[in-house]
Design an enzyme around this catalytic site. Structure first.
Site, mmCIF file in Angstrom:
data_model
loop_
_atom_site.group_PDB
_atom_site.id
_atom_site.type_symbol
_atom_site.label_atom_id
_atom_site.label_comp_id
_atom_site.label_asym_id
_atom_site.label_seq_id
_atom_site.Cartn_x
_atom_site.Cartn_y
_atom_site.Cartn_z
ATOM 1 C CD GLU A 56 0.087 -1.406 3.072
ATOM 2 O OE1 GLU A 56 0.561 -2.233 2.257
ATOM 3 O OE2 GLU A 56 -0.035 -1.642 4.290
ATOM 4 C CB CYS B 178 15.313 -8.743 0.129
ATOM 5 S SG CYS B 178 15.404 -8.848 -1.650
ATOM 6 C CB SER C 167 8.721 -8.265 7.423
ATOM 7 O OG SER C 167 7.334 -8.322 7.657
HETATM 8 P P1 NAD Z 1 5.802 -6.274 5.067
HETATM 9 O O1 NAD Z 1 5.923 -7.671 5.562
HETATM 10 O O2 NAD Z 1 5.442 -5.208 6.047
HETATM 11 O O3 NAD Z 1 4.671 -6.192 3.925
HETATM 12 C C1 NAD Z 1 4.654 -7.069 2.820
HETATM 13 C C2 NAD Z 1 3.227 -7.229 2.325
HETATM 14 O O4 NAD Z 1 2.430 -7.817 3.354
HETATM 15 C C3 NAD Z 1 2.548 -5.914 1.947
HETATM 16 O O5 NAD Z 1 1.776 -6.126 0.796
HETATM 17 C C4 NAD Z 1 1.686 -5.606 3.161
HETATM 18 O O6 NAD Z 1 0.509 -4.885 2.822
HETATM 19 C C5 NAD Z 1 1.328 -6.978 3.712
HETATM 20 N N1 NAD Z 1 1.212 -7.009 5.156
HETATM 21 C C6 NAD Z 1 1.906 -6.257 6.062
HETATM 22 N N2 NAD Z 1 1.546 -6.594 7.319
HETATM 23 C C7 NAD Z 1 0.626 -7.577 7.222
HETATM 24 C C8 NAD Z 1 -0.120 -8.328 8.179
HETATM 25 N N3 NAD Z 1 0.029 -8.150 9.478
HETATM 26 N N4 NAD Z 1 -0.983 -9.260 7.719
HETATM 27 C C9 NAD Z 1 -1.134 -9.462 6.395
HETATM 28 N N5 NAD Z 1 -0.469 -8.772 5.452
HETATM 29 C C10 NAD Z 1 0.396 -7.840 5.846
HETATM 30 O O7 NAD Z 1 7.149 -5.919 4.303
HETATM 31 P P2 NAD Z 1 7.617 -4.509 3.706
HETATM 32 O O8 NAD Z 1 7.930 -3.585 4.820
HETATM 33 O O9 NAD Z 1 6.666 -4.067 2.647
HETATM 34 O O10 NAD Z 1 8.953 -4.952 2.962
HETATM 35 C C11 NAD Z 1 10.200 -5.046 3.612
HETATM 36 C C12 NAD Z 1 10.463 -6.456 4.084
HETATM 37 O O11 NAD Z 1 10.418 -7.356 2.989
HETATM 38 C C13 NAD Z 1 11.863 -6.623 4.688
HETATM 39 O O12 NAD Z 1 11.749 -7.450 5.810
HETATM 40 C C14 NAD Z 1 12.645 -7.324 3.575
HETATM 41 O O13 NAD Z 1 13.738 -8.087 4.023
HETATM 42 C C15 NAD Z 1 11.592 -8.187 3.000
HETATM 43 N N6 NAD Z 1 11.900 -8.590 1.646
HETATM 44 C C16 NAD Z 1 12.356 -9.863 1.452
HETATM 45 C C17 NAD Z 1 12.679 -10.283 0.178
HETATM 46 C C18 NAD Z 1 13.178 -11.675 -0.076
HETATM 47 O O14 NAD Z 1 13.438 -11.988 -1.199
HETATM 48 N N7 NAD Z 1 13.322 -12.525 0.923
HETATM 49 C C19 NAD Z 1 12.546 -9.413 -0.912
HETATM 50 C C20 NAD Z 1 12.082 -8.121 -0.684
HETATM 51 C C21 NAD Z 1 11.763 -7.722 0.604
#
Ligand code: NAD
Length: 504
Positions: free
Chosen positions: A182, A287, A232
């Protein structure tokens, strides 16, 4: 000027091949370089998700029956359109994510490579066949699409991470539903419009914008067959557990704390260049960013620290759209506070703060979410700044007395996305490659992101599920196998097989 309410452009969903901006709840979208709210994004309700899933299910029937060449024709056209418009997409990414335009162009390019890989799906979906497994009995195998598959993606790569998923899912004959972050929702809509222009039938690719409400609706919807997630670790674990408890196939990629080991025989200039760019590029919000460096020997530690600090200090931090900027802002004001808080906690826990980015100010951008690069030395495994993922421009340096001690640190860490080593010793590099418990290994390469035709994924708390994304594993994830065993009776010679005869 602060825009409010209906002054703002609304970024909506893409359902059944059309934009849809109706919603009861909306979120703010910021320009991280100015700190201003620039748009608002619709948040899907459970009913919106249900509408999108139904449209996708309907589209799946026709799309899965389309020939492989029809599917790849659309993807080839999409590749051409996206190549022509890559700069427009990069600008959208920069305006909502904040990364530099060069970085944004790079992520579009990496996504395009997955589109190109998916254009070869006809080859990738080929099965096997054996004749005469028993008398007059033959066997063959092939793969079929799953149905409606969902992708839930993070803010840090709003075009590339969705492209890790949907080109392959669609090429394999599925209908794909994207729930982007979002925080930067516009890239998804741009890609949806281009896919429609490329001739993708309505409903094969849809976007539902929103938060946990939309995610939970996807995870529990009986008509969603599989879920790919990147984000995450706590959310990844939740997604994997909830999706599989509802009978879905799932892959959930989580957070990271990527280590680089620097041995005394490494070329320290090369290592420092690579580490500074891997730690602070994209403001540390990759990441695969290097966030922890383990040096072997005190002399290596002192020399590397000085070289990395020199490079970090020289970095130009500014708006991503300014060609002079080497590092942009972080995604939100909260993310900036979080980074600042970790620098303070590291200092309180006993680390040496070699470079403190907290006080950085960027001219003409007083409200932008900027924080400069920070480097903490003499960090120990007990410190929270080492144990936890910070996801910002903060690099921690740890000291080890030997290769084994350094490798033990990498392997004891709860995350296992990427790990790198800098050395000129082939034997040490080989030992590291063999023993490191991470999914992607770099040898004198700081960010070892696999090309589209290999698969991307970590170990330990960096991945829940078994199949990694894109490459062959991506094809396996979005398809299921079928094995056929067939027996046909032998016909007597001269039998009329009933084939039509030309001219008859
Ligand atoms: P995030 O986990 O906060 O959000 C990811 C997605 O999940 C978003 O679409 C968000 O709307 C949704 N989301 C968030 N909280 C949620 C909940 N409680 N319940 C259901 N859905 C939920 O991650 P972010 O802050 O957008 O991205 C950064 C994170 O992503 C970092 O931890 C990074 O390491 C990780 N990441 C990992 C990789 C990989 O390849 N392993 C790649 C890119 C990013």
């Amino acid at each position: 000027m602060t825009l409010t309410g209906t002054d703002l452009k609304t970024i909506g969903h893409w359902i059944g091949g059309a934009s849809d901006t109706t919603a009861e709840r909306f979120g703010d979208v910021h320009d991280p370089a100015t700190g201003q709210v620039t748009k608002r994004v619709a948040f899907a309700s459970e009913a919106d998700v249900d509408r999108a899933v139904r449209a996708a299910r309907e589209a799946f029937a026709g799309w899965s029956a389309a020939s492989l060449s029809r599917r790849t024709t659309v993807l080839f056209r999409y590749r051409e359109l996206l190549t022509a418009r890559r700069d427009d997409l990069a600008r959208i990414v920069t305006s909502e994510h904040g990364k530099t335009l060069d970085d944004a162009r790079g992520e579009v390019q990496r996504g395009l490579e997955v589109v190109e890989f998916a254009c070869g799906v006809a080859h990738l979906m080929k099965g096997e066949a054996s004749e005469q497994i028993s008398t007059r009995v033959d066997s063959s195998s092939f793969r079929q699409p799953l149905g409606v598959v969902a992708g839930i993606t993070p803010f840090n790569f709003p075009s590339m991470v969705p492209m890790w998923m949907y080109p392959i899912a669609i090429a394999c004959g599925n209908a794909f539903l994207l729930k982007p972050s979002e925080k930067d929702p516009s890239a998804a809509i741009f890609m949806a419009e281009l896919l429609a222009e490329a001739g993708l039938p309505a409903g094969v690719f849809s976007v539902v914008q929103g938060d946990k409400v939309a995610v939970d609706a996807l995870l529990t919807h009986p008509e969603v067959d599989a879920v790919s997630f990147v984000g995450s670790t706590p959310v990844a674990k939740y997604i994997y557990e909830t999706a599989t408890a509802h009978g879905k196939r799932a892959q959930a990629l989580g957070g990271a704390k990527n280590h680089a080991i620097v041995l005394p025989d490494a070329d320290l200039d090369v290592a420092a260049d690579a580490i500074a760019s891997a730690a602070f590029g994209s403001a540390g919000q990759r990441c695969m960013a290097i966030s922890a460096v383990v040096t072997v020997g005190d002399d290596t530690a002192e020399r590397l620290a000085a070289a990395v600090v020199e490079r970090a200090r020289a970095m130009t931090v500014g708006p991503g759209a300014d060609a002079r900027s080497e590092m942009g802002p972080v995604i939100t004001a909260q993310a900036r506070e979080r980074v600042a808080d970790y620098v303070g906690r590291g200092a309180d826990e006993g680390a040496d703060v070699l470079l403190d980015g907290r006080a950085l100010e960027v001219a003409d951008h007083p409200d932008g979410f900027f924080v400069g690069p920070s480097v903490l030395d003499r960090v120990t495994p007990a410190m929270s700044v080492y144990r936890e993922e910070v996801f910002g421009p903060l690099l921690v340096l740890l000291r080890a007395a030997s290769f084994d001690e350094a490798l033990d640190l990498v392997n004891a860490n709860e995350y296992g996305n990427g790990a790198a080593i800098f050395t000129s010793d082939g034997g040490a590099a080989r030992e590291f490659r063999h023993r490191a418990t991470a999914g992607m290994i770099g040898i004198n390469v700081p960010i070892p992101v696999p090309m589209a035709y290999y698969s991307f994924g970590g170990w330990k708390n960096s991945l829940f599920g078994d199949l990694h994304v894109h490459g062959r594993e991506g094809v396996l994830f979005y398809t299921r196998g079928k094995v056929v065993t067939e027996r046909w009776p032998q016909r007597a010679s001269g039998t009329d097989y009933g084939f039509p005869v030309m001219g008859a």
